[in-house]
Design a protein around this motif. Structure first.
Motif, mmCIF file in Angstrom:
data_model
loop_
_atom_site.group_PDB
_atom_site.id
_atom_site.type_symbol
_atom_site.label_atom_id
_atom_site.label_comp_id
_atom_site.label_asym_id
_atom_site.label_seq_id
_atom_site.Cartn_x
_atom_site.Cartn_y
_atom_site.Cartn_z
ATOM 1 N N THR A 38 -1.708 5.856 7.307
ATOM 2 C CA THR A 38 -2.197 4.799 8.412
ATOM 3 C C THR A 38 -1.331 3.668 8.402
ATOM 4 N N GLY A 39 -0.438 3.455 7.527
ATOM 5 C CA GLY A 39 0.513 2.313 7.516
ATOM 6 C C GLY A 39 1.837 2.521 8.087
ATOM 7 N N LEU A 40 2.156 4.036 8.185
ATOM 8 C CA LEU A 40 3.457 4.373 8.477
ATOM 9 C C LEU A 40 3.582 5.282 10.083
ATOM 10 N N GLY A 41 4.715 5.150 10.597
ATOM 11 C CA GLY A 41 4.911 5.836 11.827
ATOM 12 C C GLY A 41 3.916 5.459 12.779
ATOM 13 N N LYS A 42 3.578 6.311 13.655
ATOM 14 C CA LYS A 42 2.766 6.073 14.980
ATOM 15 C C LYS A 42 1.358 5.834 14.630
ATOM 16 N N PHE A 43 0.858 5.932 13.400
ATOM 17 C CA PHE A 43 -0.493 5.738 13.055
ATOM 18 C C PHE A 43 -0.547 4.075 12.999
ATOM 19 N N LYS A 44 0.427 3.311 12.807
ATOM 20 C CA LYS A 44 0.531 1.884 12.589
ATOM 21 C C LYS A 44 -0.138 1.355 14.002
ATOM 22 N N GLN A 45 0.255 1.920 15.248
ATOM 23 C CA GLN A 45 -0.214 1.391 16.466
ATOM 24 C C GLN A 45 -1.593 2.194 16.862
ATOM 25 N N ALA A 46 -1.775 3.195 16.233
ATOM 26 C CA ALA A 46 -2.888 3.929 16.820
ATOM 27 C C ALA A 46 -4.324 3.056 16.389
ATOM 28 N N LYS A 47 -5.495 3.556 16.903
ATOM 29 C CA LYS A 47 -6.582 2.866 16.515
ATOM 30 C C LYS A 47 -7.376 3.830 15.677
ATOM 31 N N ALA A 48 -7.773 3.448 14.514
ATOM 32 C CA ALA A 48 -8.502 4.196 13.582
ATOM 33 C C ALA A 48 -9.861 4.760 14.216
ATOM 34 N N GLY A 49 -10.246 5.830 14.032
ATOM 35 C CA GLY A 49 -11.645 6.501 14.752
ATOM 36 C C GLY A 49 -11.400 6.932 15.985
ATOM 37 N N ILE B 262 -4.562 -8.229 -0.389
ATOM 38 C CA ILE B 262 -3.775 -8.427 0.601
ATOM 39 C C ILE B 262 -3.311 -7.171 1.423
ATOM 40 N N TRP B 263 -2.963 -6.347 0.238
ATOM 41 C CA TRP B 263 -2.230 -5.074 1.124
ATOM 42 C C TRP B 263 -3.198 -4.156 1.541
ATOM 43 N N VAL B 264 -4.577 -4.187 1.089
ATOM 44 C CA VAL B 264 -5.554 -3.450 1.485
ATOM 45 C C VAL B 264 -5.997 -3.871 2.900
ATOM 46 N N LYS B 265 -5.878 -5.099 3.210
ATOM 47 C CA LYS B 265 -6.285 -5.650 4.498
ATOM 48 C C LYS B 265 -5.192 -5.458 5.566
ATOM 49 N N ALA B 266 -3.870 -5.175 5.115
ATOM 50 C CA ALA B 266 -2.841 -4.771 6.043
ATOM 51 C C ALA B 266 -3.004 -3.660 6.480
ATOM 52 N N GLY B 267 -3.609 -2.414 5.657
ATOM 53 C CA GLY B 267 -3.849 -1.259 5.945
ATOM 54 C C GLY B 267 -2.822 -0.426 5.230
ATOM 55 N N GLY B 268 -3.292 0.902 5.034
ATOM 56 C CA GLY B 268 -2.271 1.889 4.402
ATOM 57 C C GLY B 268 -2.522 2.023 2.947
ATOM 58 N N ALA B 269 -3.455 1.172 2.510
ATOM 59 C CA ALA B 269 -3.609 1.380 0.946
ATOM 60 C C ALA B 269 -4.879 1.130 0.511
ATOM 61 N N LEU B 270 -5.077 1.682 -0.554
ATOM 62 C CA LEU B 270 -6.457 1.570 -1.357
ATOM 63 C C LEU B 270 -6.044 0.605 -2.464
ATOM 64 N N SER B 271 -7.030 0.004 -2.826
ATOM 65 C CA SER B 271 -7.056 -0.888 -4.356
ATOM 66 C C SER B 271 -7.214 -0.147 -5.457
ATOM 67 N N ALA B 272 -6.698 -0.395 -6.308
ATOM 68 C CA ALA B 272 -6.999 0.243 -7.740
ATOM 69 C C ALA B 272 -8.045 -0.570 -8.456
ATOM 70 N N ASN B 273 -8.386 -1.852 -8.015
ATOM 71 C CA ASN B 273 -9.326 -2.789 -8.359
ATOM 72 C C ASN B 273 -10.556 -2.602 -7.459
ATOM 73 N N LYS B 274 -11.666 -2.243 -8.130
ATOM 74 C CA LYS B 274 -12.960 -1.910 -7.403
ATOM 75 C C LYS B 274 -13.420 -3.349 -6.602
ATOM 76 N N ASN B 275 -13.006 -4.573 -7.050
ATOM 77 C CA ASN B 275 -13.555 -5.877 -6.367
ATOM 78 C C ASN B 275 -12.758 -5.874 -4.989
ATOM 79 N N ALA B 276 -11.860 -5.184 -4.725
ATOM 80 C CA ALA B 276 -11.249 -5.676 -3.374
ATOM 81 C C ALA B 276 -11.809 -4.984 -2.443
ATOM 82 N N LYS B 277 -12.124 -5.451 -1.235
ATOM 83 C CA LYS B 277 -13.173 -5.094 -0.059
ATOM 84 C C LYS B 277 -12.831 -5.030 1.121
ATOM 85 N N SER B 278 -11.191 -5.620 1.389
ATOM 86 C CA SER B 278 -11.025 -6.295 2.698
ATOM 87 C C SER B 278 -10.378 -4.874 3.386
ATOM 88 N N TYR B 279 -11.039 -3.954 3.380
ATOM 89 C CA TYR B 279 -10.373 -2.779 4.473
ATOM 90 C C TYR B 279 -10.734 -2.908 5.825
#
Length: 427
Positions: A284-295, A345-362
């Motif tokens: 979701t953080g790569l290619g044409k997915f970046k400009q597309a709208k999730a869902g 920070i990376w989670v909020k930008a999109g294309g990543a899931l956090s290994a830390n369970k306390n990161a919530k900014s999807y």
């Protein structure tokens, strides 16, 4: 395998050689890091590199230290060469747990038990990921982001597979064939990744082995205890050849020539090039997915079950980081990278899931669903190729390229992999 950079290996080695002695490790006060530099080598380029650099910005501001990042597509070679020569970065992204163990056993990759607050780290991190970062009971690698593999992406405007979710692989293929008139092909595939070309194909085989042979055989396979020509492994390759390559947009040669970042782009073409794309949550953080709208422009299905007794299995992966130089600045950076503050920070930008369970900014519900799959998996299996010895991993990549573009038959590829297996697990 995930996320590779467009740099030539000699440039990465040269960069490390010229900076190997530049990090001042003389300071014993971790709070006095102003002016220090941490040399980091990783696999990221483009948007992923930008996301990592944004991730470390707060640490740089807080400490006054700097991260000097060097990227390479062939990190296996760079680090293996560095372990032998002693020319190593302070901190590095590691190719996978298998290679991590190899580096740790040389004594060059350092344990982190006296660097991290281990109790806090273990309480905040998925247990499976904690264990995968250990060698001989000590933490040598930490996951700074994670991914769910085996997601099936589609454009709901072309055909909404979520409206009638296929429960099995046969259901998925039946629906896709019934909808063939809606796109030029069933599958989009992109295997090109420089020195790592072929890794998206290994993800296919891993998902199929996990769901046809089960987690026990899956584990024995990456441990080198099951031959590649064994019927249980061969079955996965046959499904890939017959159901995927035979129904791929542009054919196998085009798939090998297409960079993995753009592998799913034909989903969004007019008319669509394909109905479905198999890739991890990071797409979701790569290619044409970046400009597309999730869902709206894209959504996903979890990889469907094949054998009922292995229902609910999930394959995942992540970006491991390890420390090669015992400096205050490197230790401080490693402590920071495992925190929810950093990973959010990376989670909020999109294309990543956090290994830390306390990161919530999807950023959207699609990302949240991916994180829930990782957290609630009945059976979690780590990317098998990342757990294999370097030589076996390399042979697997090359085998998938040869099989997909048709330069070698299935029998030839499996024979090659059996031969590579005999040598790769000797040491």
């Amino acid at each position: 395998m995930n996320r590779w950079l467009r740099r030539m290996v000699p440039l990465a080695v040269l960069a490390l050689a010229t900076t190997a002695c530049s990090t001042d490790g003389s300071s014993s006060n971790e709070n006095d890091l102003k002016g220090k530099t941490v040399n980091v080598i990783g696999t990221w380029g483009g948007d992923e590199q930008a996301a990592f650099l944004k991730m470390v910005e707060p640490w740089e501001k807080q400490t006054g230290a700097k991260v000097k990042y060097t990227g390479t597509r062939d990190i296996n070679t760079v680090l293996t060469t560095g372990v032998a020569s002693g020319v190593l970065p302070d901190v590095a992204g590691l190719p996978g747990p298998g290679q991590m163990a190899e580096y740790a056993k040389t004594g060059k990759l350092l344990p982190l038990d006296d660097v991290l607050d281990i109790k806090t780290y273990e309480s905040e991190t998925a247990p499976a990921l904690v264990e995968l970062g250990k060698v001989d009971g000590k933490v040598h690698g930490v996951f700074i982001k994670a991914a769910v593999k085996g997601l099936i992406w589609y454009d709901p405007k072309v055909n909404d597979y979520g409206a009638n979710p296929p429960k099995t692989w046969n259901d998925l293929m039946t629906q896709a064939k019934a909808n063939q008139s809606k796109a030029k092909a069933i599958w989009c595939v992109g295997l090109e990744s420089g020195a790592a070309s072929g890794w998206p194909g290994t993800d296919w085989i891993e998902d199929l082995v996990l769901r046809t042979a089960g987690p026990d055989v899956y584990s024995q396979w990456y441990q080198g205890k099951v031959k590649w020509s064994d019927a249980a492994i061969r079955k996965a390759f046959e499904i890939y050849v017959n159901d995927v390559v035979a129904n791929t947009y542009g054919g196998g040669k085009a798939a090998v020539a297409t960079n993995f970042e753009a592998g799913g782009d034909p989903l969004f073409a007019t008319p669509p090039g394909c109905q479905l794309h198999h890739q991890g949550s990071f797409i979701t953080g790569l290619g044409k997915f970046k400009q597309a709208k999730a869902g709206t422009d894209y959504n996903f299905l979890p990889f469907p079950d094949i054998e009922a007794q292995y229902a609910g299995a999930v394959e995942g992966a992540g970006d491991l980081f390890g420390m090669f130089k015992d400096t205050p600045a490197a230790k401080s950076l490693m402590k920071y990278l495992v925190t929810a503050e950093a990973q959010d920070i990376w989670v909020k930008a999109g294309g990543a899931l956090s290994a830390n369970k306390n990161a919530k900014s999807y950023p959207d519900d699609v990302s949240k669903r991916s994180a829930e799959i990782l957290a609630n998996a009945k059976s979690f299996a780590f990317d098998a190729s990342d757990l294999m010895p370097t030589a076996m991993n390399d042979a697997f990549w090359k085998g998938m390229v040869a099989l997909t573009n048709g330069t070698k038959s299935l029998d030839q590829v499996l024979a090659d992999l059996d031969a590579a297996q005999k040598d790769a697990y000797q040491s």
